[in-house]
Design an enzyme around this catalytic site. Structure first.
Site, PDB file in Angstrom:
ATOM      1  N   GLY A 183       0.793  -1.227   0.000  1.00 39.86           N
ATOM      2  CA  GLY A 183       0.000   0.000   0.000  1.00 39.86           C
ATOM      3  C   GLY A 183       0.826   1.279   0.000  1.00 39.86           C
ATOM      4  O   GLY A 183       1.813   1.394   0.716  1.00 39.86           O
ATOM      5  N   ASN A 185      -1.505  -0.805  -4.912  1.00 38.44           N
ATOM      6  CA  ASN A 185      -2.466  -0.714  -3.826  1.00 38.44           C
ATOM      7  C   ASN A 185      -2.354   0.678  -3.222  1.00 38.44           C
ATOM      8  O   ASN A 185      -1.261   1.114  -2.862  1.00 38.44           O
ATOM      9  CB  ASN A 185      -2.119  -1.807  -2.804  1.00 38.44           C
ATOM     10  CG  ASN A 185      -3.071  -1.869  -1.638  1.00 38.44           C
ATOM     11  OD1 ASN A 185      -2.991  -1.050  -0.726  1.00 38.44           O
ATOM     12  ND2 ASN A 185      -3.958  -2.855  -1.626  1.00 38.44           N
ATOM     13  N   ASN A 219      -7.427   0.253  -1.359  1.00 39.00           N
ATOM     14  CA  ASN A 219      -7.389  -0.470  -0.087  1.00 39.00           C
ATOM     15  C   ASN A 219      -8.300   0.215   0.931  1.00 39.00           C
ATOM     16  O   ASN A 219      -7.898   1.181   1.569  1.00 39.00           O
ATOM     17  CB  ASN A 219      -5.943  -0.529   0.418  1.00 39.00           C
ATOM     18  CG  ASN A 219      -5.806  -1.328   1.696  1.00 39.00           C
ATOM     19  OD1 ASN A 219      -6.794  -1.664   2.348  1.00 39.00           O
ATOM     20  ND2 ASN A 219      -4.580  -1.637   2.069  1.00 39.00           N
ATOM     21  N   CYS A 247      -7.797  -2.279   5.310  1.00 41.56           N
ATOM     22  CA  CYS A 247      -6.751  -2.584   6.272  1.00 41.56           C
ATOM     23  C   CYS A 247      -7.259  -2.323   7.686  1.00 41.56           C
ATOM     24  O   CYS A 247      -7.691  -1.212   7.995  1.00 41.56           O
ATOM     25  CB  CYS A 247      -5.508  -1.745   6.020  1.00 41.56           C
ATOM     26  SG  CYS A 247      -4.261  -2.036   7.299  1.00 41.56           S
ATOM     27  N   ILE A 271     -10.247 -11.652   0.311  1.00 45.83           N
ATOM     28  CA  ILE A 271     -10.511 -10.791   1.435  1.00 45.83           C
ATOM     29  C   ILE A 271      -9.215 -10.185   1.965  1.00 45.83           C
ATOM     30  O   ILE A 271      -8.139 -10.756   1.791  1.00 45.83           O
ATOM     31  CB  ILE A 271     -11.214 -11.552   2.597  1.00 45.83           C
ATOM     32  CG1 ILE A 271     -10.363 -12.718   3.087  1.00 45.83           C
ATOM     33  CG2 ILE A 271     -12.588 -12.024   2.189  1.00 45.83           C
ATOM     34  CD1 ILE A 271     -10.910 -13.454   4.338  1.00 45.83           C
ATOM     35  N   GLY A 306      -6.794 -15.280   0.480  1.00 51.11           N
ATOM     36  CA  GLY A 306      -7.052 -15.607   1.879  1.00 51.11           C
ATOM     37  C   GLY A 306      -6.638 -17.043   2.132  1.00 51.11           C
ATOM     38  O   GLY A 306      -7.408 -17.966   1.900  1.00 51.11           O
TER      39      GLY A 306
END
Lengths: 260, 299
Positions: free
Chosen positions: B45, B98, B125, B128, B189, B241
């Site tokens: 990110g 991101n 994003n 978070c 996810i 995930g």
């Protein structure tokens, strides 16, 4: 698929894995060429076989044997992962990745060295001491039982011991001992728990000796990608988090911000 | 056999990507794998300016997973464009950036700075769990999720993926909201909010107290959410995930994912992405699958 290299986890053969002190184990593994690039102060990732324990355990390199192509790792049993390692037998294999991180910088012009280790921070100082020329003053702090002392003596180091309970050497901390002996030298190298490193850093600053400290922090990947294991490092008039596994674990003491 | 996929008009050579925050910007892993073999790399990110992240300890191992409370430490968008992007661009893989922010304006600012950069996709994003203001605060409410999606979509020249949080009552609602906001794709996810306590010190393991749970432990939850979202929206989905193998990836594709992202597995197996790709290939050989379309969303 095109493949360029590469670094990878290596299944390493275990030659020895024995308890040298309560909850302290010495593992000797085939180094599979890791010995050719490893330097003092670096570490390796050891991986558990038990699938529920995902993350690598970073273990410092205690000894690099370039003749027999082996690495010695001395580790403490502190949790389920290291407990699993302690049950491995000679003849079995363990997944290893390394060497990782930056080691100690060795200045050939320095002829008097001061090494300060505490607890499970002591092992990497063995490989370091082997690689230093000149006088070596080694200060070791233990809780109670002592280990690896004869290894330092064999390298020709002068060893001073402090224990918390006074069962060996001087009662008290290793930094008390440093002050008491009033040793002097061209460089300080240290590895151990954070409060000890902070005290060593203060002592070295007062003496005007440069110090290299091996920092410890909970790690995720060990290769610099997760940014989990950071420590505060000075930056102009502020600070930033640097990765212990990739930018360290060895940092100059004057770079470190201690207010945590 | 052709493993190519299409995400919002961007062609990926295969469905295997990296999950943001687990692959930095690719440099470290290039020592382990050939980045040319990846469908895409989603970088960590990036905000308008550098963020320090959270205090340590930031990592805790849990049964079959891990908790992290990194807090989106990053060096900012300018550093990314100057230092990281040129390296990554040398490889024949797609680049997903991101983006993070504390406010809608900040998200937009990063997206705008990236308009002139040679990247392929933006991943918003809003999920978070480790930061107070931005991140998940946007992703757990339909109105704010739709609002930030719409705002970024308006200013960005690149196709927009929106990454969803599992920490919601009904992920289908949020998916619908970002679809209405103009998202070109959805990734899910992000991590599940969790915690661990050190009973000997009588303190939380993480300095932040709570952190994001990831790894194999969360796979069934992730799979179910991908399945739900795939049935709800008509956008391409990047499923992630707890994926560690080709078989895991196939499950996600059958549940409706177009692409798959590998996150935590990279930490304990730096070659995880290649293992997943090989596993997918083997599966397709075994069952004579010529294109992933044949099994996508068949459940």
């Amino acid at each position: 698929m095109r493949e360029i290299n590469k670094r990878e986890k290596i299944q390493s053969f275990i030659l020895e894995n024995s308890e040298i002190n309560p909850n302290i184990f010495r593992m000797i593994v085939s180094s599979n060429r890791m010995e050719s690039e490893a330097i003092p102060g670096q570490f390796v990732n050891l991986y558990c076989k038990e699938g529920s324990r995902l993350l690598p355990r970073p273990i410092s390199i205690c000894d690099i044997d370039k003749t027999n192509n082996t690495l010695t790792l001395v580790y403490g049993v502190v949790g389920k992962g290291t407990k699993e390692f302690s049950n491995l037998k000679p003849g079995e294999y363990i997944d290893i990745l390394g060497p990782l991180g930056n080691g100690y910088i060795i200045d050939k012009d320095i002829d008097k060295h001061i090494l300060v280790g505490g607890g499970i921070g002591i092992p990497p100082l063995i490989e370091l001491a082997k690689n230093l020329n000149g006088e070596k003053y080694v200060y070791l702090g233990f809780r109670s039982d002592i280990y690896l002392v004869s290894e330092f003596e064999r390298i020709g180091a002068k060893v001073y011991i402090a224990t918390d309970d006074g069962s060996y050497g001087t009662k008290g901390t290793v930094v008390d001992l440093l002050m008491k002996t009033n040793v002097d030298g061209g460089m300080v190298y240290s590895c151990g728990p954070k409060p000890m490193l902070k005290a060593v850093s203060d002592w070295a600053k007062e003496k005007g000796i440069k110090a290299q400290l091996s920092m410890e922090e909970r790690m995720g990947c060990g290769i610099g990608t997760c940014v989990g294991c950071v420590c505060k490092i000075k930056k102009e008039d502020s600070w930033e988090y640097k990765r212990v596994c990739k930018d360290g674990p060895v940092f100059w003491s004057e770079e470190i911000v201690w207010n945590e | 056999m052709n493993l190519e996929i299409d995400i919002a008009g961007v062609k990926l050579k295969n469905p295997v990507m990296t999950a943001s925050g687990t692959f930095a910007a690719g440099k470290e892993y290039s020592e382990f794998i050939d980045l040319n073999n990846l469908g895409a790399v989603a970088v960590k990110g990036i905000a308008t300016n550098p963020w320090l992240g959270n205090p340590t300890p930031r990592i805790a191992e849990t049964y079959g997973g891990m908790l992290n409370s990194i807090g989106l430490q990053n060096l900012g968008v300018d550093h990314f464009i100057k230092e990281d992007l040129p390296f990554l661009r040398k490889f024949d893989t797609k680049i997903i950036v991101n983006i993070i922010g504390n406010t809608v304006e900040e998200y937009c600012e990063v997206a705008e700075r990236l308009n002139e950069a040679d990247v392929d996709l933006i991943e918003l994003n809003i999920s978070c769990p480790n930061i107070k203001k931005g991140g998940v605060a946007f992703g757990t409410n339909c109105e704010s999720a739709e609002g930030v999606t719409k705002a970024v979509k308006k200013v960005s020249k690149h196709p927009l993926i929106v990454k969803l949080s599992p920490n919601v009552t009904d992920i289908k609602e949020i998916a619908r909201a970002v679809e209405s906001g103009g998202a070109d794709a959805i990734s899910l996810i992000n991590t599940l909010l969790g915690m661990a306590i050190d009973i000997h010190r009588r303190k939380p393991v993480l300095a932040n107290i709570t952190g994001g749970l990831s790894g194999p432990a969360i796979k069934p939850v992730a799979l179910r959410m991908v399945y739900d979202v795939a049935k709800t929206v008509s956008l391409p989905i990047i499923g992630m995930g707890g994926i560690t193998s080709g078989d895991d990836a196939i499950e996600f594709i059958m549940a409706g994912a177009t692409g798959v992202a590998i996150g935590t597995a990279n930490f304990f197996n730096p070659r995880a992405t290649m293992d997943v790709l090989e596993g997918i290939t083997e599966y397709c050989h075994k069952y004579d699958i010529m294109e992933l379309r044949e099994i996508r969303g068949i459940i």
